[in-house]
Design a protein around this motif. Structure first.
Motif, PDB file in Angstrom:
ATOM      1  N   ILE A  92       0.848  -1.175   0.097  1.00  0.00           N
ATOM      2  CA  ILE A  92      -0.012  -0.031  -0.083  1.00  0.00           C
ATOM      3  C   ILE A  92       0.752   1.433   0.125  1.00  0.00           C
ATOM      4  O   ILE A  92       0.416   2.319  -0.258  1.00  0.00           O
ATOM      5  N   LEU A  93       2.120   1.165   0.417  1.00  0.00           N
ATOM      6  CA  LEU A  93       3.089   2.331   0.561  1.00  0.00           C
ATOM      7  C   LEU A  93       3.753   2.506  -1.023  1.00  0.00           C
ATOM      8  O   LEU A  93       4.328   3.832  -1.037  1.00  0.00           O
ATOM      9  N   PHE A  94       3.386   1.760  -1.887  1.00  0.00           N
ATOM     10  CA  PHE A  94       4.128   2.207  -3.307  1.00  0.00           C
ATOM     11  C   PHE A  94       3.362   3.590  -3.786  1.00  0.00           C
ATOM     12  O   PHE A  94       2.074   3.502  -3.689  1.00  0.00           O
ATOM     13  N   GLY A  95       4.294   4.567  -3.984  1.00  0.00           N
ATOM     14  CA  GLY A  95       3.684   5.658  -4.617  1.00  0.00           C
ATOM     15  C   GLY A  95       3.297   6.904  -3.559  1.00  0.00           C
ATOM     16  O   GLY A  95       2.905   7.724  -3.951  1.00  0.00           O
ATOM     17  N   LYS A  96       3.655   6.348  -2.193  1.00  0.00           N
ATOM     18  CA  LYS A  96       3.280   7.436  -0.946  1.00  0.00           C
ATOM     19  C   LYS A  96       4.561   8.028  -0.644  1.00  0.00           C
ATOM     20  O   LYS A  96       5.650   7.309  -0.788  1.00  0.00           O
ATOM     21  N   MET A  97       4.641   9.353  -0.229  1.00  0.00           N
ATOM     22  CA  MET A  97       5.535   9.932   0.555  1.00  0.00           C
ATOM     23  C   MET A  97       5.557   9.439   1.890  1.00  0.00           C
ATOM     24  O   MET A  97       4.669   9.485   2.649  1.00  0.00           O
ATOM     25  N   THR A  98       6.992   8.991   2.420  1.00  0.00           N
ATOM     26  CA  THR A  98       6.941   8.248   3.595  1.00  0.00           C
ATOM     27  C   THR A  98       7.792   9.191   4.531  1.00  0.00           C
ATOM     28  O   THR A  98       7.483   9.119   5.802  1.00  0.00           O
TER      29      THR A  98
END
Length: 204
Positions: A92-98
């Motif tokens: 789910i973290l793909f493409g997300k700013m972390t």
């Protein structure tokens, strides 16, 4: 230029700004009048998806080549942003700013650090950040965190923000924003709640 990109801009009471791009039409070098006097360029690095990863001020001999990446090191860098951290174990973290790190100019606090978390639907669940305030200041809240809740239609129901002073064991200041929607998903009311406040102090 021939590809319909802005390469020079002039506005009243300002010296002209120059722009250079890479082969994806992403602006990689810009320079205004102040930077020109210092012989510096504002430089951006991008990843394979065109997301800005790092920015800083660099020196370039002659005019820059928009497609050439110049190293940003030491005091030169201004921001650093990471994406997809932990995505291998949590897709789910793909493409997300972390996480991000931003330099504070002319401040006693050198950097602002931020981390972001997401729920199982990819919605922003929380944010933790340092602040530009000094611990010795009267309102020296040196960090804060936020948490969000949503309904089944992805409408934001609440945002809770807590501020912390140095060496705090718990939140020193807390605000909760509550949102209500009608049957069509339109925002109907919003409230802000904080200890010592009347619940309906702010309703719009």
């Amino acid at each position: 230029d021939g590809r319909d990109r802005v390469i020079e801009k002039k506005v009243p009471d300002s010296k002209f700004i120059e722009y250079y791009y890479d082969d994806r039409d992403l602006p990689t070098y810009t320079q205004d009048g102040n930077q020109r006097a210092l012989e510096k360029w504002f430089h951006s690095h991008y990843d394979a998806y065109g997301r800005e990863r790092k920015t800083g001020l660099v020196s370039v001999t002659d005019e820059p080549d928009g497609g050439t990446q110049t190293a940003i090191t030491g005091e030169a860098w201004l921001s650093d942003t990471d994406y997809d951290e932990g995505a291998t174990s949590n897709p789910i973290l793909f493409g997300k700013m972390t996480s991000s790190k931003t330099k504070v100019l002319n401040g006693s606090t050198p950097f602002i650090f931020k981390t972001y978390s997401y729920d199982n639907f990819g919605r922003m669940q929380g944010e933790s950040s340092t602040t530009v305030l000094d611990a010795g200041m009267t309102y020296g809240y040196i960090s804060y965190s936020t948490s969000n809740t949503y309904d089944f239609a992805d409408n934001l129901l609440s945002t809770t923000t807590e501020f912390y002073k140095e060496n705090s064991t718990g939140a020193d200041l807390r605000f909760e924003y509550i949102f209500e929607y009608d049957h069509s998903g339109r925002l109907k009311t919003s409230k802000i709640i904080s200890p010592g406040m009347i619940t309906d102090d702010l309703i719009t």
